[in-house]
Design an enzyme around this catalytic site. Structure first.
Site, mmCIF file in Angstrom:
data_model
loop_
_atom_site.group_PDB
_atom_site.id
_atom_site.type_symbol
_atom_site.label_atom_id
_atom_site.label_comp_id
_atom_site.label_asym_id
_atom_site.label_seq_id
_atom_site.Cartn_x
_atom_site.Cartn_y
_atom_site.Cartn_z
ATOM 1 N N HIS A 89 0.689 -1.144 -0.008
ATOM 2 C CA HIS A 89 -0.017 -0.057 -0.113
ATOM 3 C C HIS A 89 0.596 1.408 -0.023
ATOM 4 O O HIS A 89 0.564 2.305 0.673
ATOM 5 C CB HIS A 89 -0.966 0.117 1.361
ATOM 6 C CG HIS A 89 -1.533 -1.421 1.450
ATOM 7 N ND1 HIS A 89 -1.474 -2.083 2.663
ATOM 8 C CD2 HIS A 89 -2.414 -2.204 0.867
ATOM 9 C CE1 HIS A 89 -2.034 -3.254 2.588
ATOM 10 N NE2 HIS A 89 -2.622 -3.219 1.434
ATOM 11 N N GLU A 150 -4.040 -4.263 -7.885
ATOM 12 C CA GLU A 150 -5.073 -4.874 -6.957
ATOM 13 C C GLU A 150 -6.416 -4.860 -7.647
ATOM 14 O O GLU A 150 -7.444 -4.477 -7.454
ATOM 15 C CB GLU A 150 -5.532 -3.977 -5.544
ATOM 16 C CG GLU A 150 -4.113 -4.162 -4.772
ATOM 17 C CD GLU A 150 -4.428 -3.618 -3.263
ATOM 18 O OE1 GLU A 150 -4.234 -4.213 -2.303
ATOM 19 O OE2 GLU A 150 -5.015 -2.605 -3.261
#
Length: 202
Positions: A89, A150
């Site tokens: 992230h 993602e």
């Protein structure tokens, strides 16, 4: 706090169970095995047990940031100089607060983060908007960035401002117009360096 082989375990008030605080260098640990096998690890949490914390909106990003701070305070890479870790992230809040971490390292008498961590830590590009990706590349050296996507990620909607999926991270990286050398690092070479045992195409 107690140690169970490869991790430090502590009970944290307000949580439903024990929390893994950090890798340790104990004999026979997972950390030792990773170093011996020359394999990396991704530092990633799973479900949150405290209903006051949203799993992907706070818990995940807090854990990413916490992992970086724990590594800053530890001597893990002095003991295992070949160990490699991936913080997902985009590193959580790390790029945004890079100056804070540099300052804390100085205040705590630790080596500069660029020297003590960036030889061993990678960040991925699972960041859901272009300004965030731009910040990641402005703060963290391209040698430490791995492309991560993602599709489908935790935010599965369409961005009304762009008409594109929030989690289509490749679009944001491509919009940076990286040079050929940097682009090759992010999409391929850094992954080969971080995961040397993963041979592609023989």
């Amino acid at each position: 706090m107690e140690y169970r082989g490869d991790v430090a375990i502590a009970g944290v008030p307000g949580t439903a169970g024990p929390v893994v605080l950090a890798f340790t260098g104990t004999e026979g640990s997972a950390t030792e095995a990773m170093a011996e096998l020359d394999v990396p690890a991704m530092v990633h949490v799973s479900a949150v047990t405290n209903r006051n914390f949203h799993a992907t909106g706070s818990h995940y990003l807090n854990a990413d940031t916490t992992a970086f701070m724990q590594l800053l305070q530890a001597d893990l890479f002095a003991e295992f100089p070949g160990l490699r870790l991936v913080i997902p992230h985009g590193g959580g809040a790390v790029p945004y607060h890079w100056g804070r971490f540099r300052g804390l390292a100085d205040m705590l008498g630790r080596p500069p983060v660029e020297e003590s961590l960036l030889g061993n830590v990678f960040f991925d590009t699972c960041v859901y908007h272009r300004p965030g990706i731009e910040l990641l590349f402005a703060v963290v050296d391209a040698d430490n960035i791995l492309f991560g996507s993602e599709m489908v990620g935790v935010v599965r909607g369409i961005d009304p401002r762009t008409g594109q999926h929030f989690d289509d991270t490749r679009r944001y990286v491509e919009a940076l117009n990286l040079g050929d050398e940097t682009r090759a690092k992010v999409y391929e070479h850094n992954a080969r360096r971080g995961y040397p045992r993963y041979a592609v195409g023989g």
